[in-house]
Design a protein around this motif. Structure first.
Motif, PDB file in Angstrom:
ATOM      1  N   HIS A   1      13.974   9.084 -80.436  1.00  0.00           N
ATOM      2  CA  HIS A   1      14.295   7.783 -81.383  1.00  0.00           C
ATOM      3  C   HIS A   1      15.506   6.819 -80.924  1.00  0.00           C
ATOM      4  O   HIS A   1      15.437   5.741 -81.084  1.00  0.00           O
TER       5      HIS A   1
ATOM      6  N   HIS B   1      20.098  10.446 -83.548  1.00  0.00           N
ATOM      7  CA  HIS B   1      20.890   9.350 -83.156  1.00  0.00           C
ATOM      8  C   HIS B   1      22.275   9.927 -82.254  1.00  0.00           C
ATOM      9  O   HIS B   1      22.786  10.940 -82.613  1.00  0.00           O
TER      10      HIS B   1
ATOM     11  N   HIS C   1      18.650   0.600 -90.192  1.00  0.00           N
ATOM     12  CA  HIS C   1      19.764   0.033 -89.387  1.00  0.00           C
ATOM     13  C   HIS C   1      19.853  -1.411 -89.561  1.00  0.00           C
ATOM     14  O   HIS C   1      18.975  -2.038 -90.142  1.00  0.00           O
TER      15      HIS C   1
ATOM     16  N   HIS D   1      16.373   0.969 -81.055  1.00  0.00           N
ATOM     17  CA  HIS D   1      17.673   1.327 -80.836  1.00  0.00           C
ATOM     18  C   HIS D   1      18.217   0.852 -79.478  1.00  0.00           C
ATOM     19  O   HIS D   1      18.619   1.723 -78.748  1.00  0.00           O
TER      20      HIS D   1
HETATM   21 FE   FE2 Z   1      17.436   5.331 -86.152  1.00  0.00          FE
END
Ligand code: FE2
Length: 492
Positions: A237, A306, A486, A182
């Motif tokens: 994450h 997220h 993603h 990320h």
């Molecule tokens: Fe993710």
């Protein structure tokens, strides 16, 4: 203000669970074709490539994997030129993928419960991991990189998607160092002369956890890299950035590795949510010279995968995140295809207001509709912003699969929704600004939608200003793409 502990109401399903399930069939084929079956018109000024990553195989040699997060990464590239589109997909040829495809059996345990055949005896004390490269794909420093948070990126050819091998980012990553899935791109980094920077992190969990922060220049060179130690085990994450800070939420979890060591389940299944413990917001200065100014603030419990965005005003940071009441468990015995959404808590959009001087945290629910996978205008990353787009459930209450796109106007509170229900199921939306656009929502929202009626996937293009009107173009692929994770848009 609504409360995280409020129960979702159970509603009638606007979908058939059997339809949803079919979207998790393996897609072993690799394609390369011009997309010809199109409803509507591809905007001629939409130029570039949508790269997407996600698990492509839900079985290996007919042996089902236990959870989609354990599936081998498959990259899709949808290239837009002159009002036309081209589709291509390739598997990331990781060493584990090649070995297992040759053997046509599972040779590695997955983090989320996939086990080698043979029961616990065949799995006990096998602590090897397979870098499955299945979570995100980015283009930075002239490289297309498939990311998986526990290991190093795989570099791919941006044109052919051929796998070029593990990439240590020109020596930035030392052996064994990971690179999370990320990264955030600061459009104007003060640490890089006002040029864009890619900011990312890595987690080394243990009794205490090391967070490594990376900042990379547009040419891929290192701006800086610094390590920070935080107490306790951390499962992180995603993160958020502002011009001055990186913000992490350390979810309240504990890790008991014994069932994993003894071959009874995957490591991810040994993470236990602690509802009576607080979440910690860890705020780390991006400037390594200010590393001693790290702050830890406690907030009420919840679980976050997220974040949408964060921004600073004075000594306060606003953080917008998708929160769950608890960590959705991964039952070692359950089949994810039998998920009963109605008994799970929905992801909901919350705003946290972190006061760095007093340590006080306020929170407020912004959107109660079940949602995930936020996207914003890239120019607003780390700055105050007005619009966001989310994958969203069709109905306003309860938990359900994502079936559409929700646009949220944070200034007026207005909402716009387009849904593919009852037979369409949505993935992550990606916002693409219109070249020379005149407002924050001037652009397109691109999304893959699985059509259970045809068992094929569509690439959907929505007008970012007017999501309500539905797709301006719907590109019908010749096959399905399993639900993914993603993606990013690159001007390639
Ligand atoms: Fe993710």
């Amino acid at each position: 203000m609504q409360n995280l502990t409020s129960k979702p109401s159970k509603t009638e399903r606007p979908y058939d669970p059997e339809d949803w399930k079919r979207g998790y069939g393996s897609q072993p084929n690799e394609y390369d074709y011009a997309i010809a079956d199109i409803d509507g018109t591809i905007p001629p000024d939409l130029e570039g490539t949508l790269f997407r990553n996600g698990p492509g195989l839900l079985d290996i040699g007919g042996l089902p994997i236990h959870h989609p997060f354990d599936g081998d990464g498959m990259i899709s590239a949808i290239a837009f030129r002159d009002g036309r589109a081209h589709y291509r997909n390739r598997y990331v040829r990781t060493p584990g993928y090649l070995e297992e495809q040759k053997a046509q059996t599972i040779r590695y345990r997955g983090v989320f419960g996939t086990q080698k055949p043979g029961g616990w005896l065949a799995n006990a004390f096998d602590l090897r991991t397979k870098n499955i490269a299945n979570t995100q794909v980015i283009y930075w420093g002239g490289k297309l990189l498939a990311l998986w948070e526990a290991a190093q990126p795989h570099r791919l050819d941006p044109e052919t998607l051929e796998t070029l091998g593990i990439d240590d980012l020109g020596g930035i990553l030392e052996p064994g160092e990971a690179f999370a899935a990320h990264p955030r791109i600061d459009p104007r980094s003060q640490f890089n002369g006002g040029e864009p920077s890619l900011v990312n992190f890595a987690i080394k969990p243990g009794l205490s956890t090391t967070i490594t922060i990376y900042e990379l220049a547009p040419d891929g060179g290192l701006v800086h890299k610094h390590d920070h130690s935080v107490p306790g085990f951390a499962f992180i994450h995603d993160f958020a950035i502002t011009p001055n800070y990186c913000i992490f939420l350390q979810n309240p979890v504990r890790f008991n590795p014994l069932p994993y060591l003894f071959g009874l389940c995957g490591a991810g299944q040994c993470i236990n949510f602690q509802p009576n413990e607080p979440t910690r917001a860890i705020v780390i200065p991006r400037d390594p010279k200010r590393r001693s100014h790290k702050k830890v603030l406690e907030i009420e419990s919840g679980f976050v995968f997220h974040h949408v965005n964060a921004f600073e005003t004075g000594d306060e940071i606003y953080l917008d995140s998708i929160c769950y009441e608890s960590l959705p468990g991964v039952d070692p015995q359950a089949n994810f295809r039998d998920t009963d959404f109605t008994v799970l808590e929905p992801g909901q959009l919350w705003r946290f207001n972190l006061n760095l001087t007093t340590g006080e945290v306020k929170r407020q629910m912004v959107e109660s509709r079940c949602c995930e996978f936020p996207t914003i205008h890239p120019d607003r990353m780390g700055r105050s912003y007005r619009y966001l787009y989310l994958g969203a459930a069709h109905q306003p209450e309860g938990n359900a699969p994502l079936q559409g796109v929700l646009k949220v106007d944070l200034e007026t509170g207005d909402r716009q929704l387009w849904s593919a229900a009852p037979r369409g199921f949505a993935g992550e939306p990606v916002f693409v600004p219109r070249p020379d656009g005149n407002s924050e929502d001037d652009g397109w929202v691109l999304m893959l939608v699985y059509n259970s009626e045809t068992h094929q996937s569509d690439v959907v293009i929505l007008d970012g200003k007017d999501v309500n009107q539905g797709p301006v173009a719907r590109l019908h692929l010749k096959h399905h793409i399993p639900y993914g994770l993603h993606g990013t848009f690159a001007k390639l």
